[in-house]
Design an enzyme around this catalytic site. Structure first.
Site, PDB file in Angstrom:
ATOM      1  N   GLY A  12       0.770  -1.247   0.000  1.00 22.46           N
ATOM      2  CA  GLY A  12       0.000   0.000   0.000  1.00 22.46           C
ATOM      3  C   GLY A  12       0.792   1.281   0.000  1.00 22.46           C
ATOM      4  O   GLY A  12       0.210   2.359   0.121  1.00 22.46           O
ATOM      5  N   TYR A 154     -18.900   8.258  -0.391  1.00 23.56           N
ATOM      6  CA  TYR A 154     -18.038   7.100  -0.103  1.00 23.56           C
ATOM      7  C   TYR A 154     -18.613   5.840  -0.763  1.00 23.56           C
ATOM      8  O   TYR A 154     -17.895   4.913  -1.106  1.00 23.56           O
ATOM      9  CB  TYR A 154     -17.864   6.930   1.415  1.00 23.56           C
ATOM     10  N   LYS A 161     -15.695  -1.613   2.625  1.00 22.08           N
ATOM     11  CA  LYS A 161     -15.081  -1.574   3.968  1.00 22.08           C
ATOM     12  C   LYS A 161     -15.882  -2.408   4.967  1.00 22.08           C
ATOM     13  O   LYS A 161     -15.312  -3.008   5.881  1.00 22.08           O
ATOM     14  CB  LYS A 161     -14.940  -0.128   4.464  1.00 22.08           C
TER      15      LYS A 161
HETATM   16  N1  LIG Z   1      -6.774   8.432   3.616  1.00 23.39           N
HETATM   17  C1  LIG Z   1      -7.862   8.252   4.327  1.00 23.39           C
HETATM   18  O1  LIG Z   1      -8.605   9.186   4.643  1.00 23.39           O
HETATM   19  C2  LIG Z   1      -8.230   6.870   4.796  1.00 23.39           C
HETATM   20  C3  LIG Z   1      -9.105   6.727   5.889  1.00 23.39           C
HETATM   21  C4  LIG Z   1      -9.445   5.453   6.317  1.00 23.39           C
HETATM   22  C5  LIG Z   1      -8.928   4.340   5.664  1.00 23.39           C
HETATM   23  N2  LIG Z   1      -8.082   4.526   4.604  1.00 23.39           N
HETATM   24  C6  LIG Z   1      -7.560   3.336   3.950  1.00 23.39           C
HETATM   25  O2  LIG Z   1      -6.163   3.286   4.093  1.00 23.39           O
HETATM   26  C7  LIG Z   1      -5.627   2.464   3.060  1.00 23.39           C
HETATM   27  C8  LIG Z   1      -4.441   3.166   2.414  1.00 23.39           C
HETATM   28  O3  LIG Z   1      -4.892   4.304   1.701  1.00 23.39           O
HETATM   29  P1  LIG Z   1      -4.145   5.699   1.740  1.00 23.39           P
HETATM   30  O4  LIG Z   1      -5.133   6.692   2.219  1.00 23.39           O
HETATM   31  O5  LIG Z   1      -2.840   5.583   2.399  1.00 23.39           O
HETATM   32  O6  LIG Z   1      -3.966   6.050   0.207  1.00 23.39           O
HETATM   33  P2  LIG Z   1      -2.826   5.607  -0.843  1.00 23.39           P
HETATM   34  O7  LIG Z   1      -3.361   5.991  -2.174  1.00 23.39           O
HETATM   35  O8  LIG Z   1      -1.529   6.172  -0.452  1.00 23.39           O
HETATM   36  O9  LIG Z   1      -2.790   4.036  -0.683  1.00 23.39           O
HETATM   37  C9  LIG Z   1      -3.654   3.172  -1.377  1.00 23.39           C
HETATM   38  C10 LIG Z   1      -2.774   2.089  -1.932  1.00 23.39           C
HETATM   39  O10 LIG Z   1      -3.547   1.075  -2.592  1.00 23.39           O
HETATM   40  C11 LIG Z   1      -2.717   0.612  -3.639  1.00 23.39           C
HETATM   41  N3  LIG Z   1      -3.472  -0.149  -4.633  1.00 23.39           N
HETATM   42  C12 LIG Z   1      -4.542   0.225  -5.369  1.00 23.39           C
HETATM   43  N4  LIG Z   1      -4.851  -0.749  -6.253  1.00 23.39           N
HETATM   44  C13 LIG Z   1      -3.951  -1.754  -6.070  1.00 23.39           C
HETATM   45  C14 LIG Z   1      -3.714  -3.004  -6.682  1.00 23.39           C
HETATM   46  N5  LIG Z   1      -4.499  -3.453  -7.692  1.00 23.39           N
HETATM   47  N6  LIG Z   1      -2.694  -3.770  -6.232  1.00 23.39           N
HETATM   48  C15 LIG Z   1      -1.894  -3.361  -5.221  1.00 23.39           C
HETATM   49  N7  LIG Z   1      -2.053  -2.178  -4.597  1.00 23.39           N
HETATM   50  C16 LIG Z   1      -3.085  -1.385  -5.025  1.00 23.39           C
HETATM   51  C17 LIG Z   1      -2.162   1.896  -4.237  1.00 23.39           C
HETATM   52  O11 LIG Z   1      -1.060   1.639  -5.076  1.00 23.39           O
HETATM   53  C18 LIG Z   1      -1.787   2.637  -2.987  1.00 23.39           C
HETATM   54  O12 LIG Z   1      -0.465   2.332  -2.603  1.00 23.39           O
HETATM   55  C19 LIG Z   1      -6.790   2.175   2.119  1.00 23.39           C
HETATM   56  O13 LIG Z   1      -7.341   0.910   2.450  1.00 23.39           O
HETATM   57  C20 LIG Z   1      -7.770   3.265   2.467  1.00 23.39           C
HETATM   58  O14 LIG Z   1      -9.103   2.931   2.139  1.00 23.39           O
HETATM   59  C21 LIG Z   1      -7.710   5.752   4.180  1.00 23.39           C
END
Ligand SMILES: NC(=O)c1ccc[n+]([C@@H]2O[C@H](COP(=O)([O-])OP(=O)(O)OC[C@H]3O[C@@H](n4cnc5c(N)ncnc54)[C@H](O)[C@@H]3O)[C@@H](O)[C@H]2O)c1
Length: 254
Positions: A12, A154, A161
């Site tokens: 990620g 969302y 989720k």
């Molecule tokens: N940013 C927020 O507000 C928030 C809040 C709650 C939960 N989240 C969750 O945190 C997690 C990380 O997200 P983030 O906010 O750091 O954003 P981010 O965009 O930095 O990370 C998302 C990651 O998912 C990866 N990804 C997408 N498709 C993929 C695939 N086919 N194969 C492998 N990797 C893949 C992307 O390359 C990226 O690294 C996610 O599950 C997101 O839903 C984020």
């Protein structure tokens, strides 16, 4: 906290703002050896330098929808690590068109894509990681409040989720037999690449700042601190849980 000698496989990281990067950095500070994956070639030039900065043992392409990539990743794990103590799953995706407008208009493809990348990937990676894990190993994933309450735009990601959180419970029950723990962190909004795909995200950030008990938005470091707890002995009796790191927003009623 001393986690020296522990090995973590990280999914990620897209850039420095990624939650996975904050978690990896924190684990590194506490002695954990890291192995990185990135989703596709276009991310290689961004993720490789971050892996180098944090002394990553390896940095390999792993699109979670690609079985060959997953096989290769775990072959690398076998060669370079031999075992896994920590698996960080911070991966999610839904097409931008399905993260705005009416939920009822969600496309079939968008629904399938969101579920495959954001939910099935956890189950599948847990399956591949299990042979490398033993008593005391942990898996963590990232979720959001939109799983349980309606958050504008969302949409399909909220449904994904909810399925992710349920998957955490099923995985925790099965892998618990081997002493492997599985937990989710429900993070408040953080401005990352994934978050920029959600329409009206700025309004959500402003709302948390105004209304949450702590009257501030959370940071990647806040999530990383709880991750450290979940990856350490301090949480030895905790599994199948969704832990909120959201400035307390989820406790509010009207
Ligand atoms: N940013 C927020 O507000 C928030 C809040 C709650 C939960 N989240 C969750 O945190 C997690 C990380 O997200 P983030 O906010 O750091 O954003 P981010 O965009 O930095 O990370 C998302 C990651 O998912 C990866 N990804 C997408 N498709 C993929 C695939 N086919 N194969 C492998 N990797 C893949 C992307 O390359 C990226 O690294 C996610 O599950 C997101 O839903 C984020």
């Amino acid at each position: 906290m001393d986690l020296k000698g522990k090995k973590a496989l990280i999914f990620g990281v897209a850039n420095q703002k990624s939650i996975a990067y904050s978690i990896a950095k924190k684990l590194k500070e506490h002695g954990v050896e890291l192995g990185f994956t990135y989703a596709g070639e276009q991310l290689q030039r961004r993720v490789e330098p971050l892996s180098e900065e944090l002394g990553g043992a390896f940095c390999v392409k792993c699109d979670v929808t690609d079985d060959a990539d997953i096989e290769k990743t775990f072959k690398t794990v076998s060669e370079k690590f031999g075992h896994i103590d920590i698996l960080v799953h911070a991966v999610a995706y839904a097409p931008a068109d399905d993260l705005k407008g009416r939920f009822v208009d969600t496309s079939r493809e968008g629904f399938k894509t969101a579920m495959e990348i954001s939910v099935f990937s956890l189950v599948n990676l847990a399956k591949h990681a299990e042979p490398f894990m033993s008593e005391g190993s942990t898996i963590i994933t990232m979720t959001y409040y939109g799983s349980e309450k309606v958050v504008k735009n969302y949409n399909v990601m909220g449904v994904a989720k909810a399925a992710l959180e349920s998957s955490v419970r099923y995985l925790a029950n099965e892998l618990g037999e081997k002493g492997i723990r599985v937990n989710a962190i429900s993070a408040g909004p953080i401005k990352t690449l994934a978050a920029s795909g959600i329409s009206g995200f700025k309004t959500i950030l402003a709302c948390i700042e105004e209304k949450s008990p702590l009257r501030r938005n959370i940071t990647g470091d806040d999530v990383a601190n709880t991750s450290l707890y979940l990856c350490s002995e301090l949480s030895s009796g905790v599994t199948g849980e969704v832990i909120y790191v959201d400035s307390g927003y989820n406790i509010l009623g009207i």
